[in-house]
Design an enzyme around this catalytic site. Sequence first.
Site, PDB file in Angstrom:
ATOM      1  N   ARG A 269      51.013  40.162 -16.942  1.00  0.00           N
ATOM      2  CA  ARG A 269      50.870  39.011 -17.830  1.00  0.00           C
ATOM      3  C   ARG A 269      51.888  39.192 -18.954  1.00  0.00           C
ATOM      4  NH1 ARG A 269      46.848  35.159 -19.449  1.00  0.00           N
ATOM      5  NH2 ARG A 269      46.946  34.655 -21.661  1.00  0.00           N
TER       6      ARG A 269
ATOM      7  N   HIS B 215      51.483  30.014 -14.124  1.00  0.00           N
ATOM      8  CA  HIS B 215      50.160  30.619 -14.324  1.00  0.00           C
ATOM      9  C   HIS B 215      49.322  30.339 -13.075  1.00  0.00           C
ATOM     10  CE1 HIS B 215      46.899  32.437 -16.275  1.00  0.00           C
ATOM     11  NE2 HIS B 215      46.752  31.675 -17.345  1.00  0.00           N
TER      12      HIS B 215
ATOM     13  N   GLN C   7      45.354  30.687 -12.967  1.00  0.00           N
ATOM     14  CA  GLN C   7      44.685  29.602 -13.688  1.00  0.00           C
ATOM     15  C   GLN C   7      44.632  28.350 -12.826  1.00  0.00           C
ATOM     16  OE1 GLN C   7      43.353  29.528 -17.093  1.00  0.00           O
ATOM     17  NE2 GLN C   7      42.471  27.720 -16.118  1.00  0.00           N
TER      18      GLN C   7
ATOM     19  N   ASP D 163      46.012  21.613 -22.974  1.00  0.00           N
ATOM     20  CA  ASP D 163      46.232  23.006 -23.351  1.00  0.00           C
ATOM     21  C   ASP D 163      46.672  23.003 -24.816  1.00  0.00           C
ATOM     22  OD1 ASP D 163      46.609  25.745 -23.323  1.00  0.00           O
ATOM     23  OD2 ASP D 163      48.334  25.724 -21.978  1.00  0.00           O
TER      24      ASP D 163
ATOM     25  N   CYS E 122      42.311  25.109 -20.207  1.00  0.00           N
ATOM     26  CA  CYS E 122      42.436  26.493 -19.748  1.00  0.00           C
ATOM     27  C   CYS E 122      41.975  27.511 -20.795  1.00  0.00           C
ATOM     28  CB  CYS E 122      43.868  26.789 -19.312  1.00  0.00           C
ATOM     29  SG  CYS E 122      45.105  26.407 -20.566  1.00  0.00           S
TER      30      CYS E 122
ATOM     31  N   ARG F 195      37.762  31.520 -13.266  1.00  0.00           N
ATOM     32  CA  ARG F 195      38.890  32.444 -13.362  1.00  0.00           C
ATOM     33  C   ARG F 195      38.538  33.764 -12.682  1.00  0.00           C
ATOM     34  NH1 ARG F 195      42.698  32.549 -17.002  1.00  0.00           N
ATOM     35  NH2 ARG F 195      43.705  33.805 -15.387  1.00  0.00           N
TER      36      ARG F 195
END
Length: 317
Positions: free
Chosen positions: A114, A141, A144, A236, A277, A305
Amino acid sequence: MIQVEKFDSPFKGRSLLTWADYTPEEILQFLDYALLVKKQAHAGEIHQRFLGKTVALIFEKRSTRTRSSFETAVGEEGGHPVFMSTQDIQLGGKESVKDTARVLGRMFSAIEFRGFKQEHVKQLAEFSGIPVINGLTDDFHPTQALADVMTLQESFGRLKGLHWVFCGDGRNNVARSLMLISAKLGINFSIYSPKELFPSKDIVDFCMGLAEKSGAKITISDKNSVVKGADCLYTDVWVSMGEENLKAERTKLLAPFQVNAELMASTGKKETIFMHCLPAVKGEEVTEEVFESPASKVWDEAENRKHTIKAIMLALI
């Protein structure tokens, strides 16, 4: 000799850098795995499918859901996660990413990364010799996106032909990943964004090509009419990690694209859901009224997730 429960998967040894590397059928297989492990978790089943496995978790960026999902998923299955921040290892500093990859590949069963650069996750996959999972980069991502698709499926019982709209910064990694996975799976996807923050032409053209095959419709617009008929509005934060100095500029630019009760009503559908998210800055990209409403699926999405990340690791490791 200890017998470890096997998880039969055709994906063992592969990496997940973006969903561009997988066919629609393969993505749906990952989704089936996720639905299975969620069912097992809710039934209270205990499995030890990672017994004897170790996973390196490299984090250049802070995280709540990604770190919690990887650590608990590995631990619950009997494996051992090892967290590594930039303060803990030499990645890209004193030691090159290539050399770090070759060291970790000798010691771990898989790597999660990440961080900032997509190129770094590519190098880890190229030189480690073990599965590498993109937990987030500035470009994509993918974990996600799979959790979001899972939440969409659970909410409507289907995927193909649904329409969701990302509202806000159309260039960010989540918007790009949702556009990509939607184009693969035949989900209609729109970005409602100021023109200054439209996604780059290369990713739009690539997704348009995929959409032609799947039947999905991809729309990029700065007009709020794009939300009409939407089954889901998604947003987001306005300022991504590493862009904090742009907060004032982004807030002014994106304020008209806030997800609020008026925008939700503009879909013309009472059953439209809201997704985010997380983390959310309530009062900016979404109002508290919408975030806390019955239409909000953010907590299902957050839980998913973990189930999708466990499914991905089971499939690849």
